[in-house]
Scaffold this motif. Structure first.
Motif, short mmCIF file in Angstrom:
data_model
loop_
_atom_site.label_atom_id
_atom_site.label_comp_id
_atom_site.label_asym_id
_atom_site.label_seq_id
_atom_site.Cartn_x
_atom_site.Cartn_y
_atom_site.Cartn_z
N ARG A 138 0.84 -1.21 0.00
CA ARG A 138 0.00 0.00 0.00
C ARG A 138 0.87 1.26 0.00
O ARG A 138 0.61 2.22 -0.73
CB ARG A 138 -0.93 -0.02 1.21
N LEU A 139 1.91 1.27 0.82
CA LEU A 139 2.84 2.41 0.87
C LEU A 139 3.50 2.63 -0.50
O LEU A 139 3.59 3.75 -0.97
CB LEU A 139 3.91 2.16 1.94
N MET A 140 3.94 1.55 -1.12
CA MET A 140 4.58 1.65 -2.43
C MET A 140 3.61 2.21 -3.47
O MET A 140 4.00 3.01 -4.32
CB MET A 140 5.09 0.27 -2.87
N LYS A 141 2.36 1.80 -3.39
CA LYS A 141 1.35 2.29 -4.33
C LYS A 141 1.11 3.78 -4.15
O LYS A 141 1.05 4.54 -5.12
CB LYS A 141 0.05 1.50 -4.15
N ILE A 142 1.00 4.21 -2.90
CA ILE A 142 0.76 5.63 -2.62
C ILE A 142 1.94 6.48 -3.09
O ILE A 142 1.76 7.58 -3.62
CB ILE A 142 0.48 5.86 -1.12
N LEU A 143 3.15 5.98 -2.91
CA LEU A 143 4.36 6.74 -3.26
C LEU A 143 4.94 6.36 -4.63
O LEU A 143 6.10 6.62 -4.91
CB LEU A 143 5.43 6.54 -2.17
N LYS A 144 4.12 5.78 -5.49
CA LYS A 144 4.62 5.27 -6.78
C LYS A 144 5.20 6.35 -7.69
O LYS A 144 6.03 6.06 -8.55
CB LYS A 144 3.52 4.49 -7.50
#
Length: 191
Positions: A26-32
């Protein structure tokens, strides 16, 4: 020609729970949109001491000193305590997860430093040691405030516990994308 040096460090490998990995995705998706190099969960560890270029002739001696000097620590399960960043506020360098306060890390680091000192590798006076799990290295950010809001909001989703059951003397081989880690010596902990 074989290099006379190995890039080495001493660390505690670990595996995280499924809920932690879900929060990571989820963090990676938000900061993609940001330039962040994410650490492969298969390579997760807590670094106790980075040695850098180590003469290959000293590898066996260091491994033996660690084996003799670490004693017989017990396995430890510790809670994850959320996210944070290292680096200046305007230019964060690392996203990391922390662990509950424990003398576990400090004690092991002290034993590692003492073992290395017996090999002629001096104790390095550095910043205060903070055991952490590096999730990603920040290359550059387009939206600094959004980054910090995301870290703060997502922090509560990084939870669970982690089992530390061995200490490893690693060789790190830098590659074009990610480093490879090879075990030089592994010291298992008591159950």
């Amino acid at each position: 020609m074989k290099s006379p040096y190995y890039r080495t460090f001493i660390g505690l490998p670990l595996k995280v729970q499924t809920s932690f990995l879900q929060a990571r995705r989820r963090l990676m998706k938000i900061l993609k949109e940001e330039r962040i190099s994410w650490t492969d969960p298969e390579k997760y560890h807590v670094t106790l001491r980075f040695l850098g270029d180590t003469e290959s002739a000293d590898i066996q001696r260091i491994g033996n000193a660690l084996q003799d000097g670490i004693g017989n620590p017990r396995q430890m399960e510790l809670a994850v305590t959320g996210l944070d960043s290292f680096g200046p506020r305007k230019r964060p360098r690392v996203i990391w997860a922390g662990f509950e306060e424990s003398d576990f890390f400090e004690g092991l680091k002290l034993e590692v430093d003492r073992s290395l000192a017996l090999c002629g590798i001096p104790i390095v006076e550095e910043e205060v040691f903070r055991a952490h799990l590096t999730l990603g290295r920040v290359r550059s950010l387009s939206y600094l405030e959004a980054y910090y809001l995301t870290i703060e909001e997502m922090s509560k989703h990084f939870e669970g516990s982690v089992l530390f059951n061995r200490l490893v003397f690693f060789r790190s081989i830098l590659g074009p994308r990610v480093p490879e880690y090879h075990v030089i010596r592994e010291i298992p902990f008591s159950p």
